[in-house]
Design a protein around this motif. Structure first.
Motif, mmCIF file in Angstrom:
data_model
loop_
_atom_site.group_PDB
_atom_site.id
_atom_site.type_symbol
_atom_site.label_atom_id
_atom_site.label_comp_id
_atom_site.label_asym_id
_atom_site.label_seq_id
_atom_site.Cartn_x
_atom_site.Cartn_y
_atom_site.Cartn_z
ATOM 1 N N VAL A 1 23.230 40.043 39.052
ATOM 2 C CA VAL A 1 23.429 39.926 40.507
ATOM 3 C C VAL A 1 24.912 39.709 40.815
ATOM 4 O O VAL A 1 25.549 38.870 40.182
ATOM 5 C CB VAL A 1 22.638 38.725 41.067
ATOM 6 C CG1 VAL A 1 22.896 38.546 42.557
ATOM 7 C CG2 VAL A 1 21.157 38.868 40.771
ATOM 8 N N PRO A 2 25.482 40.432 41.771
ATOM 9 C CA PRO A 2 26.860 40.166 42.198
ATOM 10 C C PRO A 2 26.924 38.801 42.903
ATOM 11 O O PRO A 2 26.102 38.522 43.782
ATOM 12 C CB PRO A 2 27.172 41.297 43.181
ATOM 13 C CG PRO A 2 26.082 42.310 43.007
ATOM 14 C CD PRO A 2 24.883 41.559 42.502
ATOM 15 N N VAL A 3 27.888 37.974 42.512
ATOM 16 C CA VAL A 3 27.946 36.605 43.022
ATOM 17 C C VAL A 3 29.335 36.272 43.569
ATOM 18 O O VAL A 3 30.347 36.631 42.967
ATOM 19 C CB VAL A 3 27.606 35.617 41.885
ATOM 20 C CG1 VAL A 3 27.919 34.170 42.298
ATOM 21 C CG2 VAL A 3 26.143 35.748 41.485
ATOM 22 N N ASN B 1 31.199 32.928 44.149
ATOM 23 C CA ASN B 1 31.078 31.504 43.839
ATOM 24 C C ASN B 1 32.189 30.735 44.557
ATOM 25 O O ASN B 1 33.370 30.963 44.319
ATOM 26 C CB ASN B 1 31.181 31.293 42.330
ATOM 27 C CG ASN B 1 31.079 29.827 41.973
ATOM 28 O OD1 ASN B 1 30.071 29.194 42.221
ATOM 29 N ND2 ASN B 1 32.164 29.277 41.432
ATOM 30 N N ILE B 2 31.784 29.785 45.426
ATOM 31 C CA ILE B 2 32.748 29.098 46.294
ATOM 32 C C ILE B 2 33.077 27.707 45.770
ATOM 33 O O ILE B 2 32.166 26.910 45.500
ATOM 34 C CB ILE B 2 32.174 28.972 47.725
ATOM 35 C CG1 ILE B 2 31.845 30.357 48.285
ATOM 36 C CG2 ILE B 2 33.157 28.235 48.631
ATOM 37 C CD1 ILE B 2 31.057 30.313 49.585
ATOM 38 N N GLY B 3 34.357 27.424 45.639
ATOM 39 C CA GLY B 3 34.803 26.058 45.409
ATOM 40 C C GLY B 3 34.664 25.592 43.968
ATOM 41 O O GLY B 3 34.578 26.398 43.044
ATOM 42 N N THR B 4 34.574 24.262 43.805
ATOM 43 C CA THR B 4 34.772 23.641 42.501
ATOM 44 C C THR B 4 33.480 23.310 41.763
ATOM 45 O O THR B 4 33.519 22.889 40.623
ATOM 46 C CB THR B 4 35.531 22.312 42.685
ATOM 47 O OG1 THR B 4 34.749 21.479 43.551
ATOM 48 C CG2 THR B 4 36.895 22.527 43.296
ATOM 49 N N ARG B 5 32.312 23.444 42.419
ATOM 50 C CA ARG B 5 31.082 22.931 41.832
ATOM 51 C C ARG B 5 30.735 23.559 40.483
ATOM 52 O O ARG B 5 30.164 22.895 39.617
ATOM 53 C CB ARG B 5 29.923 23.111 42.821
ATOM 54 C CG ARG B 5 28.682 22.305 42.485
ATOM 55 C CD ARG B 5 27.771 22.178 43.693
ATOM 56 N NE ARG B 5 26.552 21.483 43.350
ATOM 57 C CZ ARG B 5 25.418 22.080 43.005
ATOM 58 N NH1 ARG B 5 25.348 23.397 42.950
ATOM 59 N NH2 ARG B 5 24.350 21.349 42.706
ATOM 60 N N GLN B 6 31.067 24.833 40.278
ATOM 61 C CA GLN B 6 30.736 25.484 39.006
ATOM 62 C C GLN B 6 31.969 25.663 38.115
ATOM 63 O O GLN B 6 31.929 26.410 37.135
ATOM 64 C CB GLN B 6 30.075 26.850 39.267
ATOM 65 C CG GLN B 6 28.816 26.781 40.109
ATOM 66 C CD GLN B 6 27.730 25.929 39.475
ATOM 67 O OE1 GLN B 6 27.658 25.819 38.246
ATOM 68 N NE2 GLN B 6 26.922 25.284 40.310
ATOM 69 N N ASN B 7 33.062 24.966 38.460
ATOM 70 C CA ASN B 7 34.285 25.047 37.644
ATOM 71 C C ASN B 7 33.977 24.856 36.167
ATOM 72 O O ASN B 7 33.214 23.980 35.808
ATOM 73 C CB ASN B 7 35.250 23.917 38.065
ATOM 74 C CG ASN B 7 36.165 24.367 39.173
ATOM 75 O OD1 ASN B 7 36.025 25.486 39.662
ATOM 76 N ND2 ASN B 7 37.082 23.500 39.571
ATOM 77 N N ASN C 1 29.923 39.137 36.470
ATOM 78 C CA ASN C 1 29.314 39.352 37.787
ATOM 79 C C ASN C 1 29.778 38.376 38.850
ATOM 80 O O ASN C 1 29.363 38.458 39.987
ATOM 81 C CB ASN C 1 27.778 39.258 37.669
ATOM 82 C CG ASN C 1 27.334 37.866 37.232
ATOM 83 O OD1 ASN C 1 27.900 37.328 36.282
ATOM 84 N ND2 ASN C 1 26.368 37.289 37.921
ATOM 85 N N VAL C 2 30.653 37.429 38.472
ATOM 86 C CA VAL C 2 31.038 36.366 39.406
ATOM 87 C C VAL C 2 32.476 36.537 39.909
ATOM 88 O O VAL C 2 33.390 36.753 39.109
ATOM 89 C CB VAL C 2 30.927 34.983 38.729
ATOM 90 C CG1 VAL C 2 31.381 33.870 39.677
ATOM 91 C CG2 VAL C 2 29.499 34.746 38.263
ATOM 92 N N ILE C 3 32.655 36.471 41.217
ATOM 93 C CA ILE C 3 34.006 36.357 41.790
ATOM 94 C C ILE C 3 34.147 34.944 42.347
ATOM 95 O O ILE C 3 33.325 34.505 43.146
ATOM 96 C CB ILE C 3 34.254 37.370 42.926
ATOM 97 C CG1 ILE C 3 34.121 38.797 42.400
ATOM 98 C CG2 ILE C 3 35.629 37.138 43.559
ATOM 99 C CD1 ILE C 3 34.321 39.864 43.481
ATOM 100 N N ASP C 4 35.186 34.229 41.913
ATOM 101 C CA ASP C 4 35.410 32.857 42.372
ATOM 102 C C ASP C 4 36.372 32.832 43.553
ATOM 103 O O ASP C 4 37.413 33.488 43.527
ATOM 104 C CB ASP C 4 35.995 32.021 41.226
ATOM 105 C CG ASP C 4 34.969 31.782 40.130
ATOM 106 O OD1 ASP C 4 34.022 31.035 40.389
ATOM 107 O OD2 ASP C 4 35.124 32.361 39.039
ATOM 108 N N ALA D 1 35.602 38.691 49.256
ATOM 109 C CA ALA D 1 34.841 38.739 47.997
ATOM 110 C C ALA D 1 33.446 39.297 48.229
ATOM 111 O O ALA D 1 32.914 40.057 47.410
ATOM 112 C CB ALA D 1 34.775 37.344 47.390
ATOM 113 N N ILE D 2 32.832 38.927 49.334
ATOM 114 C CA ILE D 2 31.498 39.455 49.645
ATOM 115 C C ILE D 2 31.550 40.981 49.763
ATOM 116 O O ILE D 2 30.721 41.702 49.193
ATOM 117 C CB ILE D 2 30.957 38.832 50.965
ATOM 118 C CG1 ILE D 2 30.645 37.342 50.755
ATOM 119 C CG2 ILE D 2 29.720 39.583 51.440
ATOM 120 C CD1 ILE D 2 30.235 36.614 52.036
#
Lengths: 383, 383, 383, 383
Positions: free
Chosen positions: A310-312, A314-320, A327-330, A341-342
């Motif tokens: 899934v294209p994602v 990811n916002i902010g620090t929670r998954q740092n 698949n992730v754009i931070d 990014a969306i």
């Protein structure tokens, strides 16, 4: 004598994590499942997930009430203290052979404290990961109180061993949520509005035409939670695609997010957003699998989305610091960054599947290990 | 703005550990001391050590009551939970800049949980040591919740860093109890019976003619605590030298030990043993410094006795894995082993001083570091 | 469906009060007994009365730990709060049809609060009495939370009804401890030292040659508890007769009394006093029945002693306003008054039996009423 | 020395009750106000009333967090237990001379228990009233723990005295909320939507053209709370007049009501109802003073509405047995009954003012009495 394995579910996300494990323990000839539910799992305002759990055929052993209202750091601490008080009674009643502590939420530490202080071995799921926020400290503190470690990745294993745990007690099993996805038909084969109600605009949802948003408060930044959510709300408002939005977990900052969302709704009355409290994990997997993009800071953007491609955003620090696929754009807490990014992810479309977080057999492996592993209550730093 | 440093004392041994630190913080131009007392420190049955603390010129900021009666693992857990509930209110009232968590007792984890959950930096004293029992797990769990680490030895520093802590935040300062001993006249210059009362036989105490016993329950072996103490009681009874005996700390197993001692007294009415609840640390240092041998499982047998060169008979598992000097003979819970070792140590007499646990300047170093160190609430595993 | 009757025992005296009731409920065809034990009933230092209870054939349903150490008003309050937290879980697990609240101790109010708040009918034993101290307030507050009232005397019934309770729900049953005495052989047919151990002098105990002392702290005067006990200790010391002395109940002031007694023992080493933690009620009844005089402030001096005709010296305010027979001489906290009254009572000898507190059939009456009475959770002031 | 009077506010309605009292205590030369806030008063989801209190110039002494999430009887009990634990610390810190316990909510009993157990005199506001539900039991239990009684009506005074309280300590002062109304300009001089936001339809509100609804859960019927609110919702929907609807207090059943309202809104999207969390009491008084009818089960329909002459439709059992004026029509939980009564009241219009609940000088009287009254901690039943 069967080994009594006690699992404590305290938040809706716990259930998806534990479901395949619970099933395998329940069906294992040498194990007996003791299921304790509490916290948000038994609250209306979080959709009373206990109903889904019972409907799935799991029997509840005990309920625990420990959440002190407030959604602030002090009440997070008090809730944890009260959880230790309550869980010690539960463990006295149930006398489990092993208690499982899940990941890194504040009350997961209460599970590990109550059990380890009572000389009950603790098995920890998802140690050794990196994330930022107080969760980071909690996760590693639980590792130091735990006797058996089920980690998702090889890197996590290395970290747990580096922290001084006995390598014989550290098992790479992958992420058990992948188990649930593995054999699932991942088509959008249900009507999300009919099944889950929710509130907000009535929108059309078809493969790739919609966005899913799930953004939780970051406990070390809880005072900014209200402002942070505004950026996401305005970004989604500008994009103006059909959007399924999940309410946040209870945590310091939840009230700010909830308030922010409510105010936004009243002011803008967005005609393309619908809000939901809770999904069965399987339905959630289908929803993100068919979404154009998943936006927010949920760990499912890192784990399950890797497997699903899934294209994602990811916002902010929670998954740092969490290992992630391509698949992730931070992005930061910034409306424009989020929007850009969306758009990029929508343009890209699905990624190929990545087994970074497991192959879908975690539950079986865990049940088998729990039924046979040697356990010593006395721990020792391995250096 | 002065930095507000909050210290929570919950057991009499805490005070000796913290006294030089408290004094240096109180006198430091950039620090303000916030002193919280609770648990056994404010209980009659443990000699109400708070009176000594106030007599020494320290002002109490808040008192906390959190000990749930029972002396069993379940009440140890409940006490810890209640301590988190109570301490979170204390920290909300006092708003410290840094909270100190001491060593490895069950309630020390409550201090670290309450503070870290409330985004208050935690400074941990005596991390990185090895000991066995649940203390071992608690100590390392506190390390993972703490932001600043004051360790006693170089080896402890290495362990804390290996566990993933940032080397910049780990400071070797030695054991602060050595500070108290350094400038002290260590002669037997007071009458222990007049000053401390106690119960039991009235005995003659002069340099090298007496034994000191201090044996605490081991929480992972609390059910054996009653039997374990019998071995020591009978060994001491057989040796038949004047003996000063300290009551145990409150912990799972304390009641068993207390009961064992009481029964023994009633049955044997030993004419050479006198029992005490509590000594000021300085007096305790004088007493062990002039004793023929120190018997039991107190950490002072490992630390202060190394500096003082006191001959020590260390019983059982409580001090397992702790670095020790040549002054210590380790024995099991066995009357004959204990007797033999006591005789050997009496024959040997004083050992030479060993600086393994510090040079007596820990308090100054800690106050200075606390007043200036950079602090980030967000932690990160360093690998 | 049998009615599930839940009884919560929290202090040794509760058991004697409830034993005949428990037996009758257990044997009643329409009742099921749920037995919860906690507080001092499960503590070593109060003689672990739970062992006696189980030896008598009663099965424990749940244990509750709620006593916060300290023995001060603040810890009495905290213990009560924690008891509500713990008991609500117990009642959720056991789902009783009726909960019994006993008399007027601080934790008895916790029983009534937890049950009534959870819409479980409360049956109160020994309402409508007068006593002084905070017990007075607690007793009447429990009355206002209770749905069924079992009172000892006609006067108590009148008071409960005056307070606005429905006369249909108020039953005069007498004091259930009289049940235990009724069929008992009351001779001194056991060796108290062999059976109960205890500490202190080894004395000779024969019919009418000894004194029994039982003096508890008065919670509203807890700061004077230490001084108050000195008067009694010195009076008894002067009288110099063989004396069986019972340790006090846990309560604000207990530590002061215990400390006072310990110091006195160390200093005077009295050769005619022996101290005990706990007696089975039946043995206690035999002991007071054959004593020359019962001294202190125990309610057994008022109730059981009336039935038995035991001469009693009642000290201080704890039994103020309680209806009493002619066998009681009331005195203040004054050594000389106490001595004089003791001498007078010894000279008088046994009084004749008085049925003021019942005829010995309370348990049967209570079980029968509980099995059949109509119960409405909704209360209403009857004026 | 000024007398320190401690007031604990735990729910928004407390503030209106206490505001004139707080003002008079604050301004009294012999009193010092200690203001403790907690529970719903410091929660976002109840509009964080503490902000209004501080804006009015009152300083907060301490905050207490004690609400355990769940909205069920068991969590009501646990919240009460936790409140006792927390408030005992607060009272230890503040050392008040008198603590005020307000009316009959579950946590009001916690205030009375903590204070009375700590030997602090308790002044109770609004004892002696009749109401039904568990509040009835709580109110009278508080009376039995209290030392001074401020009652609203002569009948309440008679009841409190009948319950055995000393007539010298019972004062008829009226209802202090009437104080706030007395000098107020009661015109609709503000824009409720601009000032309070709220959610729902944007409606026109002018004198006599609108309805106010305020319906709380009845704790003894909390399982029916969801159904009960449906009847009112449908009645109001049928009437189809502009309606201002207040969210319920937190209590067992609150979640059911909230859920019922949310579902109704989603399904019917009523174009004439607007929902609010909280009003300053003065604004609320203006809103009901100008309403065509007040519907629900709020006590303001009985008290303030009597003084103001507001037509009231009182639903269900929550206000049972409370003295009421001729302005009230009582109905059951039945859509048709409710509708008919609303129509009747709209047709009738305003009633004349009734001083049944006071003349508007309660605050002055209370402050004066508190500053001078003799207080004995020891209570005694007056018969």
């Amino acid at each position: 004598m069967k080994r009594k394995i006690c699992i404590v579910l305290t938040v809706r996300g716990n259930y998806a994590k534990m479901k395949s494990i619970m099933r395998e323990i329940k069906n294992h000839s040498n194990c007996e499942l003791q299921l304790v539910v509490g916290g948000a799992v038994i609250l209306h305002k979080f959709g009373n997930p206990v109903n889904i759990i019972e409907a799935d055929g799991f029997e509840i052993s005990e309920m625990v009430h420990f959440l002190v209202e407030g959604g602030k750091p002090i009440t997070m601490a008090k809730s944890t203290g009260l959880a230790v008080v309550e869980l010690s009674t539960v463990f006295e009643n149930l006398r489990p052979d092993i208690v499982m502590a899940i990941a890194d939420r504040f009350e997961a530490l209460a599970v590990a404290v109550a059990a380890s202080y009572m000389n009950i071995p603790v098995a920890h799921l998802e140690g050794g990961e990196l994330s930022g926020s107080i969760d980071e400290s909690i996760r590693h503190a639980i590792t130091k109180l735990s006797h058996i470690h089920f980690v998702a990745t090889q890197k996590s294993k290395e970290r747990v061993i580096k922290m001084g745990e006995d390598p014989q007690n550290v098992y790479v099993v992958g992420s058990p949520t992948i188990d649930l996805i593995r054999d699932l038909n991942l088509d959008l084969d249900f009507d999300v509005f009919e099944k889950y109600g929710g509130v907000g605009a009535f929108i059309s949802v078809t493969k790739n035409n919609y966005i899913v948003v799930s953004q939780h408060p970051v406990t070390t930044e809880y005072e900014q939670a209200g402002e942070q959510i505004q950026e996401t709300l305005h970004a989604i408002n500008d994009i103006n695609m059909p959007t399924l939005w999940l309410w946040p977990n209870m945590d310091a900052g939840t009230d700010e997010i909830s308030k922010g969302i409510r105010k936004f709704r009243e002011k803008y009355q967005p005609s393309h957003i619908h809000f939901f409290k809770n999904f069965a994990f399987e339905d959630y997997a289908k929803l993100i699998n068919n979404a154009a993009v998943l936006v927010g800071n949920t760990s499912s953007g890192i784990r399950e989305s890797a497997y699903l491609g899934v294209p994602v955003v990811n916002i902010g620090t929670r998954q740092n610091y969490r290992e992630r696929g391509e698949n992730v754009i931070d992005v930061g807490y910034n409306k424009d960054e989020i929007k850009e990014a969306i758009k990029k992810q929508i343009a890209h479309g699905k990624y190929s599947s990545n087994h970074l977080y497991g192959d879908g057999h975690a539950g079986e492996k865990i049940a088998e290990i729990l039924s046979t592993c040697k356990i010593s209550v006395q721990k020792r730093l391995m250096y």
